[in-house]
Design an enzyme around this catalytic site. Structure first.
Site, PDB file in Angstrom:
ATOM      1  N   LYS A  53       0.833  -1.243   0.110  1.00 28.79           N
ATOM      2  CA  LYS A  53      -0.433   0.005  -0.047  1.00 28.79           C
ATOM      3  C   LYS A  53       0.867   0.868  -0.038  1.00 28.79           C
ATOM      4  CE  LYS A  53      -3.579  -2.606   2.202  1.00 28.79           C
ATOM      5  NZ  LYS A  53      -4.698  -2.894   3.448  1.00 28.79           N
ATOM      6  N   GLN A  97      -4.523  -1.679   9.442  1.00 23.80           N
ATOM      7  CA  GLN A  97      -4.256  -2.772   8.863  1.00 23.80           C
ATOM      8  C   GLN A  97      -4.726  -3.939   9.916  1.00 23.80           C
ATOM      9  OE1 GLN A  97      -3.580  -3.329   5.544  1.00 23.80           O
ATOM     10  NE2 GLN A  97      -3.709  -5.904   5.585  1.00 23.80           N
ATOM     11  N   ASP A 120     -10.837   2.938   3.844  1.00 23.30           N
ATOM     12  CA  ASP A 120     -10.771   1.806   4.235  1.00 23.30           C
ATOM     13  C   ASP A 120     -12.816   1.049   4.058  1.00 23.30           C
ATOM     14  OD1 ASP A 120      -9.246  -0.082   3.830  1.00 23.30           O
ATOM     15  OD2 ASP A 120      -8.822  -0.210   6.018  1.00 23.30           O
TER      16      ASP A 120
HETATM   17  N1  GUN Z   1      -7.218  -6.475   6.116  1.00 22.90           N
HETATM   18  C1  GUN Z   1      -7.173  -7.897   5.032  1.00 22.90           C
HETATM   19  N2  GUN Z   1      -7.966  -6.910   3.753  1.00 22.90           N
HETATM   20  C2  GUN Z   1      -7.997  -5.260   4.339  1.00 22.90           C
HETATM   21  C3  GUN Z   1      -8.140  -4.318   4.021  1.00 22.90           C
HETATM   22  O1  GUN Z   1      -8.738  -4.265   2.446  1.00 22.90           O
HETATM   23  N3  GUN Z   1      -8.576  -3.242   4.843  1.00 22.90           N
HETATM   24  C4  GUN Z   1      -7.427  -3.900   6.408  1.00 22.90           C
HETATM   25  N4  GUN Z   1      -7.504  -2.356   6.632  1.00 22.90           N
HETATM   26  N5  GUN Z   1      -7.017  -4.392   7.142  1.00 22.90           N
HETATM   27  C5  GUN Z   1      -7.118  -5.477   5.811  1.00 22.90           C
END
Ligand code: GUN
Length: 282
Positions: A53, A97, A120
């Protein structure tokens, strides 16, 4: 029939190069988009996702901040960090995350993020906006990426039967809402669905988002269906694979997403899109 591949990597490249232009324009106007990513603990998969990311932000020109905290951080300390980022004008998106360590209430953390920075799309405010069709929220990145891929192949959802396997807040439920908003007839299947194959065989569009290797076999797919594989599993050899038995299903479907190279890159691409959108709104 051998299915055509929906190339999430190629679509991501195309979209990200357009985003880089938008970021340049915003930056020149003094509104450079900024994303804060919070990683708690040392989950190896999360470390990889977070690194990707941040790298995607750098490649697009988005300002990014990675905050790494030990698994021992308290919920109060984490909430204090989110409050600080909510008030930071250089930050337009906050991503925590998941998963978080057991002693932290993930829902409380998500709800502490300002809805204006919820890139998100996990806040109840974003979920409510998606469900009602109101503007102002953010759509969760993974299902939004799936929808973009369907749009990219020119697929008309109106009147089609879409079957979503999986009911998570991150993928299954928002995916169903997005498909419904496009006037598909939507069925959501889950672990208590008695005859999964009978359902999936009705699908014009089949989205698998369960997290189980080869859950979707060729006999479960209607000939000519479009198959979107959200799964990210490691098989016995440690190889990344989806929820769909790709080799067999590609002989039945008309279009299919590979793993890797399908939904995965699109998730990050839509995170960039949301962060840019948030900066434009600010
Ligand atoms: N863990 C697995 N997929 C995601 C996501 O799209 N966003 C976040 N914040 N955590 C995750």
């Amino acid at each position: 029939m051998t299915a055509q591949i929906i190339d999430g990597l190629a679509l991501s490249r195309k979209l990200r190069s357009a985003f880089a232009q938008q970021v340049q324009t915003l930056t020149a106007a003094g509104k450079r988009p900024g994303l804060a990513v919070i990683l708690v603990g040392e989950n190896p998969a999360s470390q990889v996702y977070v690194r990707n990311k941040i790298k995607a932000c750098e490649e697009t020109g988005i300002h990014s901040v990675l905050e790494q905290h030990p698994a021992s951080i308290t919920q109060a300390e984490l909430l204090a960090r989110i409050a600080a980022l909510n008030n930071d004008p250089a930050i337009h998106g906050i991503l925590v995350q998941l998963p978080l360590p057991e002693h932290i209430d993930a829902d409380a953390v998500i709800e502490a993020i300002s809805p204006a920075k919820d890139v998100d799309g996990f806040h109840i405010s974003s979920a409510g906006a998606l469900m009602t069709g109101l503007a102002g929220g953010f759509w969760p990145c993974t299902p939004h990426g799936c929808l973009k891929m369907l749009d990219d192949i020119g697929y008309e959802l109106r009147g089609k039967h879409a079957v979503v396997v999986g009911r998570s807040n991150i993928v299954g439920k928002p995916m169903a809402m997005m498909l419904l908003a496009r006037s598909a007839t939507v069925t959501i299947c889950h672990s208590a669905t008695p005859d999964l194959a009978a359902m999936t065989r009705q699908a014009d569009v089949l989205v698998a988002a369960v997290g189980r290797e080869k859950l979707i076999t060729a006999d479960m797919v209607k000939p000519g269906a479009v198959v979107i594989d959200v799964g990210m599993n490691r098989n016995a050899e440690g190889k990344l694979c989806g929820d769909v038995d790709f080799e067999a299903v590609k002989e039945v479907a008309s279009w299919i997403t590979p793993v890797p190279g399908g939904v995965g890159p699109m998730t990050i691409t839509m995170l960039l899109a949301n962060t840019i959108e948030s900066a434009q709104r600010a």
